[in-house]
Design a protein around this motif. Structure first.
Motif, short mmCIF file in Angstrom:
data_model
loop_
_atom_site.label_atom_id
_atom_site.label_comp_id
_atom_site.label_asym_id
_atom_site.label_seq_id
_atom_site.Cartn_x
_atom_site.Cartn_y
_atom_site.Cartn_z
N SER A 38 1.71 -1.04 -0.07
CA SER A 38 0.07 0.24 0.18
C SER A 38 0.64 0.91 0.17
N CYS A 39 1.11 1.63 1.03
CA CYS A 39 2.04 2.96 1.27
C CYS A 39 3.49 2.97 0.26
N ARG A 40 4.25 2.02 0.61
CA ARG A 40 5.51 1.49 0.07
C ARG A 40 6.02 2.42 0.67
N ASN A 41 6.32 3.09 1.32
CA ASN A 41 7.12 3.88 2.52
C ASN A 41 7.47 3.19 4.07
N THR A 43 5.29 2.02 5.95
CA THR A 43 4.74 2.72 7.93
C THR A 43 3.95 1.48 7.59
N CYS A 44 2.86 0.85 6.43
CA CYS A 44 1.48 0.38 7.01
C CYS A 44 1.58 -1.42 7.17
N ARG A 45 2.59 -1.59 6.65
CA ARG A 45 2.78 -2.90 7.23
C ARG A 45 2.12 -3.46 6.55
N ALA A 46 0.94 -3.49 5.00
CA ALA A 46 0.67 -4.62 4.45
C ALA A 46 1.18 -5.59 3.58
N CYS A 47 2.45 -4.84 3.69
CA CYS A 47 3.52 -6.03 2.83
C CYS A 47 4.12 -6.84 3.98
N ARG A 48 4.10 -6.64 5.29
CA ARG A 48 4.89 -7.47 5.97
C ARG A 48 5.09 -8.77 5.48
N PRO A 77 9.06 -5.69 2.87
CA PRO A 77 10.16 -5.62 1.94
C PRO A 77 9.62 -4.63 1.10
N CYS A 78 9.01 -3.75 1.29
CA CYS A 78 8.80 -1.79 0.49
C CYS A 78 10.16 -1.29 0.31
N VAL A 79 10.42 -1.92 2.20
CA VAL A 79 11.99 -0.44 1.67
C VAL A 79 13.47 -1.75 2.47
S1 FES Z 1 3.63 -1.52 1.73
FE1 FES Z 1 3.53 -0.12 3.78
S2 FES Z 1 4.85 -0.91 4.77
FE2 FES Z 1 5.51 -2.12 3.63
#
Ligand code: FES
Length: 91
Positions: A38-41, A43-48, A77-79
């Motif tokens: 989601s956020c790709r930065n 913070t949102c944790r969607a990619c956890r 994974p996004c970061v």
């Molecule tokens: S996409 Fe939001 S924390 Fe990875």
């Protein structure tokens, strides 16, 4: 030939490749790895995901994970960038 690492999702037939410069999320998107985002930065944790094997480094100092989560092997994974072949597990 550019260095690249194999990323495997545990318990799934999914594999994709990641170069050291790419985030794992970008590598997943390029290789149909199926990681959520989601956020790709960081913070949102969607990619956890959980890191079962291998080493990563982060683009940012403290991604949105608690110290306990980090100790348990959770990564964002996004970061994150691969530093070896990896085995990941989706929640
Ligand atoms: S996409 Fe939001 S924390 Fe990875």
């Amino acid at each position: 030939m550019a260095k690249r690492f194999q990323i495997t999702l545990a318990g799934e037939s999914t594999r994709f490749w990641a170069t050291p410069e790419l985030t794992l999320l970008r590598a997943s998107l390029a290789g149909n790895g199926g990681l959520l985002s989601s956020c790709r930065n960081g913070t949102c944790r969607a990619c956890r995901c959980k890191l079962l094997q291998g080493e990563i480094s982060y683009l940012i100092e403290w991604p949105g994970l608690s110290a306990e989560e980090k100790a348990e092997g959770w990564i964002l994974p996004c970061v994150a960038q691969a530093r070896s072949d990896l085995v990941l597990q989706r929640p």
